[in-house]
Design a protein around this motif. Structure first.
Motif, PDB file in Angstrom:
ATOM      1  N   GLY A  32       4.879  -3.804  -3.585  1.00 36.78           N
ATOM      2  CA  GLY A  32       6.373  -4.295  -2.606  1.00 36.78           C
ATOM      3  C   GLY A  32       5.437  -4.515  -0.664  1.00 36.78           C
ATOM      4  O   GLY A  32       5.100  -4.299  -0.406  1.00 36.78           O
ATOM      5  N   ASN A  33       6.846  -3.559   0.099  1.00 39.80           N
ATOM      6  CA  ASN A  33       6.626  -3.802   1.066  1.00 39.80           C
ATOM      7  C   ASN A  33       5.838  -3.202   1.103  1.00 39.80           C
ATOM      8  O   ASN A  33       5.255  -2.981   2.141  1.00 39.80           O
ATOM      9  CB  ASN A  33       7.753  -3.779   1.678  1.00 39.80           C
ATOM     10  N   GLY A  34       5.688  -1.563   1.028  1.00 43.21           N
ATOM     11  CA  GLY A  34       4.793  -0.481   1.236  1.00 43.21           C
ATOM     12  C   GLY A  34       5.607   0.407   1.396  1.00 43.21           C
ATOM     13  O   GLY A  34       5.196   1.894   1.910  1.00 43.21           O
ATOM     14  N   ARG A  35       6.535   0.551   1.958  1.00 47.62           N
ATOM     15  CA  ARG A  35       7.487   1.702   2.701  1.00 47.62           C
ATOM     16  C   ARG A  35       6.982   3.507   1.065  1.00 47.62           C
ATOM     17  O   ARG A  35       7.246   4.023   1.484  1.00 47.62           O
ATOM     18  CB  ARG A  35       9.232   1.437   1.588  1.00 47.62           C
TER      19      ARG A  35
ATOM     20  N   ASP B 200      -0.502  -4.043  -7.751  1.00 49.15           N
ATOM     21  CA  ASP B 200       0.193  -4.633  -7.857  1.00 49.15           C
ATOM     22  C   ASP B 200      -0.361  -6.010  -8.023  1.00 49.15           C
ATOM     23  O   ASP B 200      -1.641  -6.048  -7.779  1.00 49.15           O
ATOM     24  CB  ASP B 200       0.693  -4.644  -6.604  1.00 49.15           C
TER      25      ASP B 200
ATOM     26  N   ASN C 267       1.072  -7.760  -0.500  1.00 45.69           N
ATOM     27  CA  ASN C 267       2.529  -8.392   0.204  1.00 45.69           C
ATOM     28  C   ASN C 267       3.179  -7.576   1.344  1.00 45.69           C
ATOM     29  O   ASN C 267       4.391  -7.618   1.795  1.00 45.69           O
ATOM     30  CB  ASN C 267       3.601  -9.469  -0.112  1.00 45.69           C
ATOM     31  N   CYS C 268       2.742  -6.322   1.701  1.00 45.14           N
ATOM     32  CA  CYS C 268       3.057  -5.340   2.281  1.00 45.14           C
ATOM     33  C   CYS C 268       2.948  -5.451   3.361  1.00 45.14           C
ATOM     34  O   CYS C 268       2.263  -5.938   4.455  1.00 45.14           O
ATOM     35  CB  CYS C 268       2.428  -3.691   1.755  1.00 45.14           C
ATOM     36  N   HIS C 269       3.736  -4.505   4.686  1.00 41.10           N
ATOM     37  CA  HIS C 269       3.388  -4.238   5.999  1.00 41.10           C
ATOM     38  C   HIS C 269       1.948  -3.983   6.654  1.00 41.10           C
ATOM     39  O   HIS C 269       1.409  -3.133   5.865  1.00 41.10           O
ATOM     40  CB  HIS C 269       4.172  -2.844   6.231  1.00 41.10           C
TER      41      HIS C 269
ATOM     42  N   CYS D 187       1.074  -0.236   5.849  1.00 40.10           N
ATOM     43  CA  CYS D 187       0.845   0.344   4.790  1.00 40.10           C
ATOM     44  C   CYS D 187      -0.372  -0.616   3.825  1.00 40.10           C
ATOM     45  O   CYS D 187      -0.292   0.008   2.648  1.00 40.10           O
ATOM     46  CB  CYS D 187       2.579  -0.336   4.100  1.00 40.10           C
TER      47      CYS D 187
END
Length: 159
Positions: free
Chosen positions: A38-41, A59, A63-65, A68
């Motif tokens: 996901g976003n990498g959080r 994944d 598409n992560c930050h 990350c």
């Protein structure tokens, strides 16, 4: 409960659970698996609480930050079933897995989790822990640690 309250409750449980799992597994060898970047959080948090462990990430898309992005050698891009099978070729090596895959449709998420659970089992070391927002059949369910509300997150130990 509003959707905002629900996501705050989920993320709070997720963080507390990951912290608990990292503490439980101190001194136990093995890698970490993040299923769903996901976003990498969560990946970023796992890097913080398990700094000396290799963290595998699966994944479909990256598409992560930008802060990350996992190392290229640790990122298995593609469908989870194929990537878990690829990771399993090396044998069990994961002591902590975080399952965070989903479509947003509860029935579809259940089918996906049921199909992937046996593949997750193939990469897990005995005694390993799995945290998931979905029910995963085939693993010993643990009671919620810390102050995590019952049923908010799932905790499993691998036999």
């Amino acid at each position: 409960m509003s959707r905002l309250d629900s996501v705050i409750r989920r993320l709070t449980a997720q963080r507390a659970g990951l912290n608990w799992a990292a503490e439980q597994l101190q001194g136990t060898p093995g890698d970490v698996l993040e299923l769903g970047l996901g976003n990498g959080r969560t990946y970023d948090h796992l890097r913080t609480v398990t700094p000396d462990r290799r963290i595998w990430v699966i994944d479909r898309n990256l598409n992560c930050h930008p802060d990350c992005v996992p190392p290229q050698d640790d990122f298995l891009q593609g469908d989870a079933d194929a990537m878990l099978s690829k990771l399993a070729e090396a044998g069990p090596q994961v002591i902590l897995a975080h399952y965070d895959l989903g479509t947003g449709v509860a029935a579809d998420n259940r089918v996906l989790a049921e199909g992937l659970a046996p593949l997750v089992a193939k990469v897990m070391l005995p005694g390993g822990l799995i945290l998931s927002d979905q029910a995963l059949p085939g693993f010993e369910q643990l009671p919620e640690p810390c102050d995590i509300p019952k049923g908010r997150y799932n905790f499993y130990r691998v036999a």
